[in-house]
Structures are given as structure tokens and as C-alpha cells.
Design an enzyme around this catalytic site. Structure first.
Site, mmCIF file in Angstrom:
data_model
loop_
_atom_site.group_PDB
_atom_site.id
_atom_site.type_symbol
_atom_site.label_atom_id
_atom_site.label_comp_id
_atom_site.label_asym_id
_atom_site.label_seq_id
_atom_site.Cartn_x
_atom_site.Cartn_y
_atom_site.Cartn_z
ATOM 1 N N SER A 1 88.867 24.205 -50.352
ATOM 2 C CA SER A 1 88.013 24.816 -51.376
ATOM 3 C C SER A 1 86.646 25.539 -50.857
ATOM 4 C CB SER A 1 87.509 23.992 -52.414
ATOM 5 O OG SER A 1 86.722 24.474 -53.503
ATOM 6 N N ASP B 1 88.745 29.212 -52.301
ATOM 7 C CA ASP B 1 89.941 29.123 -52.904
ATOM 8 C C ASP B 1 89.894 30.059 -54.315
ATOM 9 O OD1 ASP B 1 88.650 27.321 -54.198
ATOM 10 O OD2 ASP B 1 90.658 26.055 -54.655
#
Length: 568
Positions: free
Chosen positions: A102, A248
Site C-alpha cells: 500500500s 495500490d
């Protein structure tokens, strides 16, 4: 060669897996995790995808190898955003595993897992079982072959774009100039596929090259410094809107036409009102919306005004998705700029949230700032992170204070929440706070919101003093982080100068940094942009925990100089 550990508790978190690639998360560990995940699946079908981090292709191959050895039929989706993987999991009714860290620094990597239909996998819904299975394979030194597994390629991008286009209609007649900062990450793949074909959108690309070194800035849009390029581009291009995505691309931060970040709760309120209206038009009497315990009070008020029902949830995607599915909620709102949709398999999607904002703006003749103005009525503190030795004792001090206030209401759904906001109270007496522990670090996270800014600042200072347990805490910390117009979830890390407050944390200057005070105050972590506090002969980041040496009085700020636990 890094020695493989059989204990994976340091990287298997409550909702996902995070660690330093090649050290905490090696190909061998990824292979074991892939095998263990295949073991817990009722059906052998599994879709595996990965982001653009340098370590992701190797880790993805290892996961696929492990799963295939345990009889899984693996569809290798290659480069993907996390919500693109969720979409594939929902459409194909197959489990999914996404290789990503992330918004974490470039050296980190991790995994997000889901069951068929994009159903979440968290600590209480299978992730602990996966951890134990992987540890057993690592201890045994082998993964026995079971069944006849195989892998094949799959392309999911076209179906993903088609699915999103089918969920939000952008009205014709107004064309919007939109700058998207992909942060050299996965929105560089998905934004052209979703926004590029739309006649109503003029897409202006910023940092669209897929580069896991993040050459322009970290892929964390909740930190103000990572929005500067986008702010400049929005103003330079005369854009109607700016959109910033994380690594992401499942999280989206919105900037208005002036380059001002819009609080995530304001976007959540906008989305909640739209989804409730759509559900009511389809015949639902009282649509439900899941909201985490840190989101603005205004989100609650919008849901009630739209004749919806609010479901209060703890922070964390696994929990909010589970509650949404159980209660058939039409949408979900998290303070961290994650937005969830029933029609998107109860999963979160930054790109779908962006489409809702674009549609709402296109339905008006006004500006983005005017569109969201009504959704930011209160003063929020932003999220302040406090390093503490004893989170239980610190929380108990705050609770004791709250119990002394006759008008206060306390709940412990997610840490400690105190509500001092009733209609009979004067406006300057209305406030609420959330105090909760980090899942990975010795930190307490504090959010305060009030009807008036002065009240918010006063409550923030009082709670800060109680958390730190020192009388002069207010003097030892910087000014309160401004919550508006910056995103309300931007971490405002607080360096503590009292040696007794936090283990290993020393008074300012104890690091030996021989630089002017104003320079010292401006220094930031090169890995994540977090604030730095003084430890013995070094500076340590209050966000990611990495340590940077001070040599000859000069801070040596080199990315990845020392490792630390990954962020939540």
C-alpha cells in the site's frame, strides 16, 4: 542470505501482511504463505496479482508456486491495483491474493487476502490459520505436493473498468479537467483505463510511470508533503479537481479547484448521501451505511438526514466489510480515505469513489469547493500519534477525566470514544474524541472534533496532557495540526521532550544534531516523511520507526538506514 524465521507474527497483522521485503518477507516465506492460503480455501481457485514494487514480481511468483504445490488453480493477473483484484475476485467468485504494501516505504511489501466474492480475510477470519500453516511449512523445510495444481494468465483490467463504468453514470454536458497524481504507482495503470475513455473527463496525468522506487514522492496521499506536486498542477492547469491515489490505488484523496485537500469524511458524506438516495429510489426504505468510529460526526448527520441508518464499526477493512455484508449496507466510510460499496462486492475502491465525486460535480454548474463546503461544518484535529510506554494507563487517565464530565458519554467499540455533544449544550461545549492504540506500534492515536475550532484546540491540549502524563506536555509539543482544509487523517506525529514519557525517547538535542532549531524542526524521515524525535546519537521517525544516525553533529538522513515495524 537472510535467515528464514519460523515466527511470522511480526508481519501478519490484523488485516493484512506487511514487512521489509527480502528480510521479513522473503520469497521462501511468500511461498509458504501461498501454500497455507491454498490449504484453507474450500475451492482451489485463486487469483494472484501484484503492484509495481521492485520486490513484487518475485514474491508473486513465490506465492503462485506455493499455492500450485497445494493443488490450487491459480490465475496470475500480473500488475493490478488492489480494487482491481477485488473486482476479479467478485466477478469470478475466486479467492484473491494481492502483493502490495500500500502506502508503506519502497523497501516494504505485503499481502492482502480475500475469499471468493472479495470477502475479507483478517486475523479473526482465516489470517491466523494461514500464519500457522506457513510457519509449519517453514519449520518442515518443504511444501508437500497435493493434487494437480497449475497456473495460467488472466487479464482483469478491461472487466474492472467496465464494472466501474456500470456503477456510476456521469451526466453529459459538462467536461471536467482532472489532474490525477498516480505517485508512480498503480493508478498509473487504472486511471487511463477508467477515466481515459470518458468523454466527460479531460485526464491530466502526473507521475503515471510505474516505478517501485517512488522517484517523485511516497505513495501516501494522507501526508501533506506528498500532495504538493498535485496542488501545483491543479492550479497551473486550471483544473476542476485533483485526485491522489496511494500505492495500490484503493485509497483516494480529493483536491478542489484551488488545490485544497478535501477531508475524507466530507467525501464519505457525499458518497453516503448518493448511495442512500440511489437505494431509496430502488425501493429500500432505510438503507444502511457502515462508518468507522473515527469518521466525522457530520457523516452520521448526513446519513440520518437522508433517511438512512448508520452502522458504527471499528477501524480496519476486514471488520467494516464483514459488517457491511452481514447488514447489507449500501456503502462504508473510513477516516483513512477508504470507501466501500455494496455493488462492488462490499469492497473498497478509490477509483469508484473518484467516479462518484466526478459525477456529483458534473451534476452542478459550480466548483468542487462549493460542492463539498456543506460537508465540512466542524473543526477536526487530524490524527495525532503519541509514543507511550503504557497505553492502558494513558487511556485510563483519559477515561477517568471523561467520567468526571456529567454530559459525557463513553463507548469502547474501538479504543475509547468520548462524546460530549448534546443539543442542550452550548456550541462551544460540543466535542467528541477517539483514542485508540496502534495495532503495530507503541502509539496512541487521537482524533478530536468540535463544533468550534477553539473548543477543539482546548480539548486536544487537555487530552494530550493526560495521555503524556506530564504537566508541561503542551509546552513540549508543536502546535495542533490543522484539520481543515487538510485531510482529517493526516498523521500529526508529536515529538515528546520529557524523557520519562516514552521509552528510548530523549529531550530535543540529545541526538547530538548540531543544527539550528528551525532546521531541526523541519527535518523529516526520508522513508515515509514522518516527524523525527531525538534518541541517543540518532533521530527516530515517529511514524515508521526507522532510525537515522547523527554523525559529527550532522543528521545522516538516508532512506532505509535502519529497519522498524511496518505501519498499520
Amino acid at each position: 542470505m537472510t535467515e528464514t524465521t519460523h515466527d511470522l507474527s511480526a508481519i501478519v497483522k490484523a488485516n493484512d501482511i506487511r514487512g521489509v521485503a527480502g528480510e521479513q518477507l522473503t520469497a521462501e516465506i511468500a511461498r509458504a504463505l501461498g501454500a497455507a492460503f491454498a490449504d484453507v480455501l474450500a475451492e482451489p481457485e485463486l487469483i494472484v496479482a501484484h503492484d509495481m514494487r521492485l520486490s513484487s514480481p518475485e514474491l508473486s511468483r513465490a506465492v503462485i508456486e506455493g499455492a500450485v504445490r497445494r493443488g490450487a488453480i491459480v490465475a496470475d493477473a500480473g500488475l493490478s491495483s488492489t480494487d482491481q483484484l477485488y473486482c476479479a475476485s467478485g466477478l469470478h467468485r475466486a479467492a484473491g491474493l494481492m502483493i502490495t504494501a500500500s502506502h508503506n516505504p519502497a523497501r516494504d511489501n505485503g499481502m492482502k487476502l480475500c475469499l471468493p466474492g472479495a470477502r475479507p480475510v483478517g486475523r479473526d477470519s482465516g489470517l491466523e490459520e494461514v500464519r500457522r500453516g506457513a510457519e509449519a511449512y517453514l519449520a518442515a523445510g518443504e511444501i508437500p505436493v497435493r493434487g494437480e495444481g497449475r497456473s495460467e494468465r488472466i487479464d482483469t483490467l478491461e472487466d474492472y473498468a467496465r464494472t466501474l463504468h456500470g456503477l456510476v453514470d456521469l451526466p453529459a454536458g459538462r467536461r471536467l479537467r482532472v489532474v490525477v497524481d498516480a505517485a508512480d504507482a498503480m493508478a498509473g495503470l487504472t486511471a487511463p483505463a477508467v477515466l481515459g475513455p470518458l468523454d466527460q473527463v479531460e485526464l491530466i496525468e502526473l507521475h503515471f510511470g510505474l516505478d517501485g522506487t517512488f522517484p517523485h514522492h511516497p505513495a501516501d496521499p494522507l501526508r501533506p508533503e506528498n500532495l504538493r506536486d498535485l496542488q501545483e498542477a491543479v492550479r497551473r492547469e486550471g483544473a476542476d479537481l485533483g485526485l491522489a491515489f496511494d500505492g495500490d490505488a484503493d485509497r483516494c484523496v480529493v483536491l478542489d479547484e484551488t488545490g485544497t485537500p478535501v477531508p475524507s469524511s466530507a467525501i464519505g458524506a457525499l458518497i453516503a448521501s448518493r448511495e442512500i438516495a440511489r437505494a431509496r429510489a430502488a425501493g429500500e426504505e432505510r438503507p444502511r451505511v457502515a462508518v468507522n468510529a473515527v469518521a466525522s460526526r457530520h457523516v452520521h448527520e448526513v446519513i440520518a438526514a437522508a433517511s438512512g441508518e448508520m452502522l458504527l464499526t471499528p477501524v480496519g477493512h476486514a471488520g467494516i466489510k464483514r459488517i457491511m455484508a452481514e447488514q447489507d449496507a449500501v456503502a462504508g466510510v473510513e477516516h483513512s480515505a477508504h470507501y466501500y460499496f455494496r455493488d462492488f462486492f462490499f469492497a473498497d475502491s478509490g477509483m469508484l469513489a473518484a467516479l462518484h465525486v466526478l459525477a456529483a460535480l458534473a451534476e452542478t454548474d459550480g466548483t468542487a469547493s462549493a460542492l463539498v463546503a456543506e460537508h465540512s461544518p466542524y473543526a477536526g484535529s487530524g490524527e495525532h500519534n503519541f509514543p507511550v510506554d503504557d497505553a492502558v494507563a494513558a487511556t485510563a487517565r483519559v477515561r477517568a477525566h471523561a467520567e468526571s464530565l456529567p454530559a459525557a458519554r463513553i463507548d469502547e467499540l474501538d479504543g475509547l470514544s468520548v462524546h460530549h455533544w448534546d443539543e442542550h449544550l452550548a456550541p462551544d461545549e460540543r466535542w467528541w474524541l477517539s483514542l485508540r492504540s496502534s495495532q503495530t506500534e507503541s502509539l496512541l492515536r487521537l482524533n478530536v472534533e468540535a463544533q468550534e475550532r477553539t473548543t477543539m484546540e482546548q480539548v486536544l491540549e487537555r487530552i494530550r496532557t493526560l495521555v503524556l502524563g506530564v504537566a508541561d506536555a503542551a509546552e513540549s509539543t508543536p502546535e495542533p495540526a490543522s484539520a481543515e482544509p487538510t485531510p482529517e487523517t493526516v498523521p500529526a506525529a508529536v515529538p515528546v521532550t520529557a524523557p520519562e514519557v516514552a521509552s528510548g525517547q530523549l529531550p530535543a538535542g540529545a541526538s547530538g544534531a548540531d543544527v539550528p532549531g528551525w532546521v531541526r524542526a523541519a527535518l523529516r524521515c526520508p522513508d515515509c516523511g514522518g516527524e523525527l524525535h531525538d534518541v541517543d546519537a540518532a533521530l527516530q521517525c515517529t511514524d515508521c520507526g526507522r532510525v537515522h544516525a547523527v554523525e559529527g553533529g550532522i543528521p545522516v538522513l538516508i532512506a532505509g538506514r535502519a529497519e522498524a515495524p511496518s505501519a498499520d
